[in-house]
Design a protein around this motif. Sequence first.
Motif, PDB file in Angstrom:
ATOM      1  N   LYS A 157      33.846  41.209  49.978  1.00 24.77           N
ATOM      2  CA  LYS A 157      33.292  41.990  48.871  1.00 24.77           C
ATOM      3  C   LYS A 157      34.282  42.163  47.717  1.00 24.77           C
TER       4      LYS A 157
ATOM      5  N   TYR B 164      30.028  56.440  36.668  1.00 23.07           N
ATOM      6  CA  TYR B 164      30.280  55.300  37.554  1.00 23.07           C
ATOM      7  C   TYR B 164      30.496  55.728  39.000  1.00 23.07           C
TER       8      TYR B 164
ATOM      9  N   PHE C   3      33.269  41.417  44.064  1.00 18.64           N
ATOM     10  CA  PHE C   3      32.262  42.326  43.526  1.00 18.64           C
ATOM     11  C   PHE C   3      32.869  43.695  43.199  1.00 18.64           C
ATOM     12  N   VAL C   4      33.729  44.175  44.084  1.00 19.40           N
ATOM     13  CA  VAL C   4      34.406  45.446  43.856  1.00 19.40           C
ATOM     14  C   VAL C   4      35.331  45.315  42.640  1.00 19.40           C
TER      15      VAL C   4
ATOM     16  N   LEU D  56      28.536  55.940  44.349  1.00 15.63           N
ATOM     17  CA  LEU D  56      28.461  55.017  43.217  1.00 15.63           C
ATOM     18  C   LEU D  56      27.365  55.510  42.286  1.00 15.63           C
ATOM     19  N   PHE D  57      27.680  55.586  41.013  1.00 16.78           N
ATOM     20  CA  PHE D  57      26.731  56.023  39.990  1.00 16.78           C
ATOM     21  C   PHE D  57      26.126  57.392  40.308  1.00 16.78           C
TER      22      PHE D  57
ATOM     23  N   TRP E  39      33.276  45.518  39.452  1.00 15.11           N
ATOM     24  CA  TRP E  39      32.908  46.911  39.205  1.00 15.11           C
ATOM     25  C   TRP E  39      34.120  47.700  38.715  1.00 15.11           C
ATOM     26  N   ALA E  40      35.263  47.507  39.342  1.00 13.81           N
ATOM     27  CA  ALA E  40      36.482  48.248  38.989  1.00 13.81           C
ATOM     28  C   ALA E  40      36.933  47.950  37.562  1.00 13.81           C
ATOM     29  N   ASN E  41      36.768  46.729  37.088  1.00 12.89           N
ATOM     30  CA  ASN E  41      37.102  46.408  35.697  1.00 12.89           C
ATOM     31  C   ASN E  41      36.272  47.252  34.739  1.00 12.89           C
ATOM     32  N   CYS E  42      34.986  47.356  35.008  1.00 12.98           N
ATOM     33  CA  CYS E  42      34.115  48.196  34.168  1.00 12.98           C
ATOM     34  C   CYS E  42      34.482  49.667  34.325  1.00 12.98           C
ATOM     35  N   PHE E  43      34.737  50.084  35.556  1.00 10.89           N
ATOM     36  CA  PHE E  43      35.065  51.473  35.851  1.00 10.89           C
ATOM     37  C   PHE E  43      36.325  51.924  35.109  1.00 10.89           C
TER      38      PHE E  43
END
Length: 148
Positions: free
Chosen positions: A121, A34, A124-125, A60-61, A128-132
């Motif tokens: 943003k 990630y 959106f961040v 990122l990634f 992403w942070a939940n998945c991260f």
Amino acid sequence: MKTVKKTSIFPASKKKVFSRLLKLKTLQYIAYPYATFTPMDGADSMSWEVGSTSRFKFRLFGVIPFGTHTIHVIRFGLDEGIYTHEGNEHVPTWNHEIILEELQGNRCRYTDKVDIDAGWKTIFVWMWANCFYTHRQKKWIKLLSRKI
């Protein structure tokens, strides 16, 4: 401002998890793919002392440049827990708290709590942070389950 909070039970003592938190390689392992963190000073370690600041090239990634990520240590101790003020050009506020609670049976409860503010943003961040952080905790469990 939005908050991400994730909790898992880790198959290791609080002390063992804390000792792993001291290693830059742990951060790099649990964040990948990630995110990647490359120290700006080229060091293979970092200081987790209260008041210290570390800077990383953040991708990122592993491929998308996302600025210089700064970690300023506010609190760092086995009993006090860990609290950092972090951020970069795109996400000015990323305040991260790690809470470790000892459990019976050589286990501990590990919680990541992150307050995020990135202006428009932020949503959106935050997604992403939940998945991260879900990913990070799964990688933690994998790391701690190894027989090393």
